[in-house]
Design a protein around this motif. Structure first.
Motif, PDB file in Angstrom:
ATOM      1  N   UNK A  79      13.897  15.130  74.579  1.00 40.39           N
ATOM      2  CA  UNK A  79      14.417  15.902  74.864  1.00 40.39           C
ATOM      3  C   UNK A  79      14.326  17.123  73.592  1.00 40.39           C
ATOM      4  N   UNK A  80      13.824  16.681  72.303  1.00 35.78           N
ATOM      5  CA  UNK A  80      13.742  17.822  70.872  1.00 35.78           C
ATOM      6  C   UNK A  80      11.618  18.135  71.788  1.00 35.78           C
ATOM      7  N   UNK A  81      11.165  17.226  71.913  1.00 30.38           N
ATOM      8  CA  UNK A  81      10.086  18.122  72.080  1.00 30.38           C
ATOM      9  C   UNK A  81       9.872  19.125  73.898  1.00 30.38           C
ATOM     10  N   UNK A  82      10.720  18.806  74.464  1.00 28.05           N
ATOM     11  CA  UNK A  82      10.162  19.623  75.999  1.00 28.05           C
ATOM     12  C   UNK A  82      11.314  21.298  74.788  1.00 28.05           C
ATOM     13  N   UNK A  83      12.529  20.925  74.568  1.00 35.34           N
ATOM     14  CA  UNK A  83      13.133  22.127  73.662  1.00 35.34           C
ATOM     15  C   UNK A  83      12.261  23.118  73.310  1.00 35.34           C
ATOM     16  N   UNK A  84      11.159  22.338  72.049  1.00 37.42           N
ATOM     17  CA  UNK A  84      10.427  23.334  71.742  1.00 37.42           C
ATOM     18  C   UNK A  84       9.165  23.665  72.456  1.00 37.42           C
ATOM     19  N   UNK A  85       8.852  22.784  72.988  1.00 35.69           N
ATOM     20  CA  UNK A  85       7.380  23.106  73.618  1.00 35.69           C
ATOM     21  C   UNK A  85       8.017  24.807  74.486  1.00 35.69           C
ATOM     22  N   UNK A  86       9.332  24.649  75.085  1.00 38.53           N
ATOM     23  CA  UNK A  86      10.008  25.724  75.626  1.00 38.53           C
ATOM     24  C   UNK A  86       9.794  27.373  74.548  1.00 38.53           C
ATOM     25  N   UNK A  88       8.373  27.333  71.847  1.00 38.12           N
ATOM     26  CA  UNK A  88       7.573  27.470  71.423  1.00 38.12           C
ATOM     27  C   UNK A  88       5.788  28.790  73.072  1.00 38.12           C
ATOM     28  N   UNK A  89       6.508  28.381  73.846  1.00 36.82           N
ATOM     29  CA  UNK A  89       5.548  28.784  74.767  1.00 36.82           C
ATOM     30  C   UNK A  89       5.987  30.009  74.938  1.00 36.82           C
ATOM     31  N   UNK A  90       7.008  30.703  74.843  1.00 32.42           N
ATOM     32  CA  UNK A  90       7.070  31.858  75.146  1.00 32.42           C
ATOM     33  C   UNK A  90       6.974  33.284  74.476  1.00 32.42           C
TER      34      UNK A  90
END
Length: 90
Positions: A79-86, A88-90
């Motif tokens: 969950x943390x990886x998915x939130x961080x990826x979302x 920082x990809x913006x």
């Protein structure tokens, strides 16, 4: 606010059965399945046994808790990886 409401709901879901069903026995599905098999086929013998039997109930609970913690860590990481990826990809 939404998190607080969800937290209170989780606490209530856990506490209500403990409050209103004080004399109840909370068993697992393994015991119920074993009883059902004995009822349907009383002469049934398992074709394989346990590879290792825990020496006590405390050890069994410890291993179950460790398994739960490992699963929670994996889910939390995902969950943390998915939130961080979302984020920082913006």
């Amino acid at each position: 606010m939404k998190n607080l409401v969800l937290f209170i709901m989780v606490i209530l879901i856990a506490a209500i059965p403990l409050i209103f069903l004080q004399d109840a026995e909370f068993g697992g599905a393994d015991g119920q399945a074993e009883e059902a098999v004995k009822e349907v086929a009383p002469d049934y013998t398992p074709w394989i046994g346990n590879l290792w039997e825990a020496p006590s109930g405390e050890i069994e609970s410890l291993l179950f808790s460790v398994q739960t913690a490992i699963g929670a860590i994996i889910i939390g990481y995902a969950i943390g990886f998915g939130r961080a990826r979302k984020k920082y990809t913006k």
